[in-house]
Design a protein around this motif. Structure first.
Motif, mmCIF file in Angstrom:
data_model
loop_
_atom_site.group_PDB
_atom_site.id
_atom_site.type_symbol
_atom_site.label_atom_id
_atom_site.label_comp_id
_atom_site.label_asym_id
_atom_site.label_seq_id
_atom_site.Cartn_x
_atom_site.Cartn_y
_atom_site.Cartn_z
ATOM 1 N N UNK A 193 46.219 28.672 -26.486
ATOM 2 C CA UNK A 193 46.367 28.155 -25.120
ATOM 3 C C UNK A 193 47.698 28.574 -24.504
ATOM 4 N N UNK A 194 48.758 28.527 -25.297
ATOM 5 C CA UNK A 194 50.080 28.880 -24.762
ATOM 6 C C UNK A 194 50.118 30.320 -24.267
ATOM 7 N N UNK A 195 49.432 31.215 -24.984
ATOM 8 C CA UNK A 195 49.440 32.614 -24.578
ATOM 9 C C UNK A 195 48.509 32.873 -23.397
ATOM 10 N N UNK A 196 47.248 32.497 -23.537
ATOM 11 C CA UNK A 196 46.302 32.847 -22.474
ATOM 12 C C UNK A 196 46.451 31.931 -21.262
ATOM 13 N N UNK A 201 41.498 30.221 -18.705
ATOM 14 C CA UNK A 201 41.025 29.039 -19.417
ATOM 15 C C UNK A 201 40.315 29.478 -20.699
ATOM 16 N N UNK A 202 39.864 28.512 -21.503
ATOM 17 C CA UNK A 202 39.071 28.837 -22.691
ATOM 18 C C UNK A 202 38.397 27.572 -23.201
ATOM 19 N N UNK A 203 37.138 27.682 -23.663
ATOM 20 C CA UNK A 203 36.448 26.497 -24.196
ATOM 21 C C UNK A 203 36.816 26.236 -25.649
ATOM 22 N N UNK A 204 38.002 25.686 -25.854
ATOM 23 C CA UNK A 204 38.504 25.484 -27.209
ATOM 24 C C UNK A 204 38.714 24.028 -27.556
ATOM 25 N N UNK A 205 39.468 23.787 -28.598
ATOM 26 C CA UNK A 205 39.626 22.452 -29.174
ATOM 27 C C UNK A 205 40.393 21.501 -28.267
ATOM 28 N N UNK A 206 40.152 20.215 -28.477
ATOM 29 C CA UNK A 206 40.861 19.175 -27.739
ATOM 30 C C UNK A 206 42.273 18.993 -28.268
ATOM 31 N N UNK A 211 44.874 13.921 -12.926
ATOM 32 C CA UNK A 211 45.965 14.830 -12.586
ATOM 33 C C UNK A 211 45.383 16.196 -12.261
ATOM 34 N N UNK A 212 45.847 16.812 -11.192
ATOM 35 C CA UNK A 212 45.443 18.159 -10.805
ATOM 36 C C UNK A 212 46.523 19.123 -11.298
ATOM 37 N N UNK A 213 46.191 19.901 -12.324
ATOM 38 C CA UNK A 213 47.201 20.671 -13.055
ATOM 39 C C UNK A 213 46.650 22.046 -13.405
ATOM 40 N N UNK A 214 47.503 22.888 -13.998
ATOM 41 C CA UNK A 214 47.035 24.163 -14.528
ATOM 42 C C UNK A 214 46.185 23.914 -15.772
ATOM 43 N N UNK A 215 45.390 24.915 -16.164
ATOM 44 C CA UNK A 215 44.590 24.754 -17.371
ATOM 45 C C UNK A 215 45.481 24.513 -18.583
ATOM 46 N N UNK A 257 45.447 21.238 -21.271
ATOM 47 C CA UNK A 257 45.308 21.223 -22.733
ATOM 48 C C UNK A 257 46.400 20.386 -23.382
ATOM 49 N N UNK A 258 47.594 20.414 -22.810
ATOM 50 C CA UNK A 258 48.697 19.625 -23.344
ATOM 51 C C UNK A 258 48.461 18.136 -23.110
ATOM 52 N N UNK A 259 47.934 17.792 -21.944
ATOM 53 C CA UNK A 259 47.640 16.392 -21.632
ATOM 54 C C UNK A 259 46.573 15.854 -22.575
ATOM 55 N N UNK A 260 45.482 16.586 -22.713
ATOM 56 C CA UNK A 260 44.381 16.129 -23.558
ATOM 57 C C UNK A 260 44.810 16.054 -25.020
ATOM 58 N N UNK A 261 45.553 17.043 -25.484
ATOM 59 C CA UNK A 261 45.996 17.048 -26.883
ATOM 60 C C UNK A 261 46.909 15.865 -27.200
#
Length: 440
Positions: A103-106, A112-117, A278-282, A286-290
């Motif tokens: 996530x940090x790279x892409x 975006x990417x359909x990856x882990x929570x 929250x309206x944020x970048x992808x 991922x950081x919020x959900x994690x």
């Protein structure tokens, strides 16, 4: 150089731990590999010395199948380089990379990417099992973006699999789960189109009554089959020793907060609904959900696929599971729902090893407990409560494995299991890569 950890090492007790701390196993050795050649040497060493072998990347397997007593573990978490090919619009991750790294790279490049929570989940493990995510309804499963995989086989050779080369193996790797066929050392994905902003959200109902729990489930089952593909949600009906009965939902919308309010309006009809967003970048999403996930847990869970609507009586029996007394030592019992449909169902169930593409959602029961002295009581509770869920559902999700599951090959893979067995005989004829619920 391979770093080998044994029981005499100071690092051993930490190294043998899985994310699910109810798993308490004592392997003979754990070999931390950093290169393809390290993996090759580790495979051949284990074979020469007749060690039973397991593969570990993120260590998030619910049943801890990546570790066991008296076995040799190949840990590839240090084999974790990631590179974007901007010309081909692809990203290649080594087999030990985590989704936080991906996530940090892409994400920093707008993809975006359909990856882990959770950011600590391994890219390989989640993808090989299909890969549910909060983006699944909009983007599909993680395995749907695979364009090539490289693995080290039982002979220590590098095998490449894509739609043109070893296509049967490529098919199998898209949904068969981790630990089969060989050690995955590289995964190349096509990148989805870039996005600007997304909206993460949470719904919370405190001190919720049984009637409103049933109402929530009824709204959910109609909503998840009719709502826009741009949204997905995970819902949890909980019975907590600290907070009593409540419902907590987390979700992601590829859209704006204004759209969100309209899409979620059915859930606002339940009293006490508290919605935040929250309206944020992808990448920020991922950081919020994690952040909602614990560093580790102790739990036992059981999951199935739901493919039809349930009657009021069936929904009532489902919430009764959670409202009944928790097993001894349990801190929280939960009934969890993971949205499917949308893009996931647009691919035929025979086109990849992931079979249950026509399901509406995954339904799971779980008990979290404070100490392993209570593990047996909690396991018995899950076993007892699972019987009703089994009778009203279709099959089980390989990424949420359940060790006592009968006829597991059919339950995980449906009618795809026979072809998976054929592929396994071809690429791992000696069953070098085997474990309690491996393909054999």
């Amino acid at each position: 150089m391979i770093d080998v950890i044994t029981s005499s090492s100071n690092y051993y007790n930490y190294a043998r731990q899985e994310w699910n701390r109810s798993i308490d196993k004592y392997p003979t050795a754990i070999a931390y590999c950093k290169t393809f050649d390290d993996v090759k040497k580790a495979v051949l060493f284990a074979k020469k010395n007749k060690f039973k072998l397991r593969i570990r990347s993120g260590g998030h397997n619910y049943e801890g199948f990546s570790i066991d007593d008296g076995i040799f573990v190949i840990d590839i978490s240090n084999l974790n380089r990631i590179e974007i090919n901007y010309e081909n619009n692809t990203v290649t991750a080594e087999g030990g990379a985590s989704f936080g790294q991906l996530y940090n790279l892409i994400g920093s490049n707008g993809y975006p990417f359909p990856g882990a929570s959770s950011s600590t989940v391994g890219v390989a493990g989640l993808t090989l099992g299909g890969g549910w995510s909060y983006s699944s309804r909009y983007l599909g499963l993680a395995c749907d973006y695979l364009s090539e995989i490289k693995l080290i086989n039982y002979e220590g050779s590098i095998i490449t699999a894509n739609k043109n080369t070893n296509s049967d193996l490529f098919w199998a790797l898209k949904g068969s789960g981790g630990g089969n066929f060989g050690v995955i050392v590289s995964l190349t994905f096509d990148l989805p189109p870039k996005v600007d902003l997304v909206t993460t959200f949470n719904i919370y109902y405190s001190s919720i009554s049984k009637d409103n729990q049933i109402k929530f489930l009824d709204i959910w089952q109609h909503w998840i089959t009719n709502t826009t593909n741009k949204i997905n949600m995970k819902a949890s009906i909980d019975n907590s020793s600290y907070d009593g009965s409540y419902i907590y939902c987390t979700g992601l919308l590829y859209g704006t907060p204004n759209e969100l309010m309209d899409i979620l309006s059915p859930f606002m009809n339940i009293g006490g609904c508290n919605l935040t967003y929250e309206n944020v970048s992808f990448l920020q999403s991922t950081e919020i959900i994690s952040s909602f996930y614990n560093q580790y847990e102790r739990f036992i869970s059981y999951s199935r696929f739901a493919s039809r609507e349930y009657s009021h009586d069936e929904l009532s029996k489902l919430v009764d599971i959670i409202n009944e007394p928790r097993p001894e030592g349990s801190q929280t019992t939960s009934l969890k729902l993971y949205g499917l449909g949308g893009k996931v169902s647009e691919i035929n169930k025979a086109d990849t090893a992931f079979y249950y593409r026509n399901s509406n959602y995954i339904i799971s029961i779980e008990s979290n407990f404070e100490d392993n002295e209570y593990k047996e009581d909690n396991a018995k509770w899950i076993e007892e409560k699972s019987k009703y869920i089994y009778n009203i559902t279709d099959g089980s999700y390989i990424n949420f494995p359940y060790y006592p599951l009968n006829n597991y090959l059919y339950e995980y893979y449906g009618n795809n299991y026979k072809y998976l067995q054929k592929v396994n005989r071809k690429y791992d004829p000696s069953n070098t890569f085997s474990f309690q619920q491996s393909i054999r």
